[in-house]
Design an enzyme around this catalytic site. Structure first.
Site, PDB file in Angstrom:
ATOM      1  N   THR A  41      70.716   1.294 -31.469  1.00 37.54           N
ATOM      2  CA  THR A  41      71.701   1.618 -30.425  1.00 37.54           C
ATOM      3  C   THR A  41      72.463   2.925 -30.639  1.00 37.54           C
ATOM      4  OG1 THR A  41      73.730   0.461 -31.140  1.00 37.54           O
ATOM      5  CG2 THR A  41      72.046  -0.867 -29.998  1.00 37.54           C
ATOM      6  N   ASP A  42      72.345   3.557 -31.798  1.00 37.08           N
ATOM      7  CA  ASP A  42      73.082   4.799 -32.028  1.00 37.08           C
ATOM      8  C   ASP A  42      72.252   5.784 -32.842  1.00 37.08           C
ATOM      9  OD1 ASP A  42      75.309   6.461 -31.707  1.00 37.08           O
ATOM     10  OD2 ASP A  42      76.236   5.814 -33.581  1.00 37.08           O
TER      11      ASP A  42
END
Length: 302
Positions: free
Chosen positions: A211-212
């Site tokens: 997610t990042d």
């Protein structure tokens, strides 16, 4: 390397700046930051570490420094402020077992602190400082394909829908309070945020998500050419995971967002239509705090 207890305690510049900007007197993060000297000293005793100066300018939610353990091995101590987005970072690193990511040596959670003992990345140069944008695409895509594993049995990871719902709620509050002259058309905003809520629930497969993952969270290392750091694990649609890298290239988004969608979809073997929908929806969701994404949302509108 001078021991942390024998010198003036140093704070990461970005952490101090972020706390000063956003946190009032007595806020949880400000209280945690004030306690960092004692927290780091206790962790150094617990893990028998000689701890160096923190990396600068650092991040806005952690204190990270090189260290040496009792047998002389180089390690990295990461002392993080516990917050929702970074929950389960240790569990994610355990699940990946160093396959494309930094290895976790040990971890400890207590009160407002998440402490991680990690393998070092040396020389530690960020991908964003070394390779061109097109070369970065290749590295990011290669790492994403490796971290998209089946979640282990009994895993603690939250579904992506939880994060998207929370961010959608925050967007709607900010949108209602914003200047109508400085925001997206209400119809477009409604379509985008509805899609942002719906997309996590229509995925054809579910994997462990980073997610990042973006070029500043990928460091040059010795065990492998590049290793990923600072995951924010969730489970859900792998298509979502391409977004943060794309958002970290605002110039490319401004000139040809559809072209960037096609490139990343091809590199990751993703449905380009679905990736376009995700980028449109995320651009809407970010449009209050990132005005440059308003034009991206308009360009990609369904």
């Amino acid at each position: 390397m001078q021991d942390v207890q024998s010198r003036v305690f140093e704070l990461p510049l970005d952490l101090v700046r972020d706390v000063e900007m956003y946190d009032g007197v007595g806020s949880p993060r400000r209280v945690w930051m004030a306690a960092l000297p004692e927290i780091v000293a206790e962790l150094a005793r617990r893990w028998s570490l000689e701890v160096g100066r923190p990396y600068q300018p650092g991040g806005c939610a952690s204190w990270v420094a090189p260290a040496v353990d009792e047998v002389g091995a180089k390690v990295v101590l990461k002392v993080g402020w516990r917050h929702a987005e970074a929950e389960h970072e240790a569990e994610g690193l355990r699940a990946w077992r160093g396959e494309g990511t930094v290895r976790l040596i040990d971890a400890l959670l207590f009160e407002d602190t998440s402490a991680l003992l990690l393998e070092p990345c040396e020389p530690g140069t960020a991908l964003s400082d070394v390779l061109s944008a097109l070369e970065q695409d290749l590295v990011v895509a290669g790492l994403l394909r490796r971290v998209w594993i089946e979640p282990p049995p009994g895993h603690p990871f939250r579904p992506l829908s939880i994060m998207c719902d929370r961010w959608a709620d925050e967007f709607e509050q900010k949108y209602a309070a914003s200047d109508p002259r400085l925001r997206l058309d209400p119809g477009l905003a409604r379509v985008g945020i509805e899609l942002f809520r719906a997309l996590p629930r229509t995925a054809h497969c579910t994997v462990l998500l980073y997610t990042d993952l973006h070029p500043e969270n990928i460091l040059a290392a010795q065990r492998e050419p590049w290793l990923a750091i600072d995951p924010k694990p969730y489970v859900g649609d792998p298509t979502y995971d391409a977004l943060q890298h794309m958002l970290n290239h605002p110039d490319r988004l401004a000139t040809d967002p559809a072209g960037l969608v096609r490139r990343m979809a091809e590199l990751l073997n993703l449905d380009p239509s679905r990736l376009r929908d995700w980028l449109f929806a995320r651009s809407v969701q970010e449009s209050i705090d990132a005005p440059n994404l308003r034009q991206v949302a308009i360009a990609l509108r369904p």
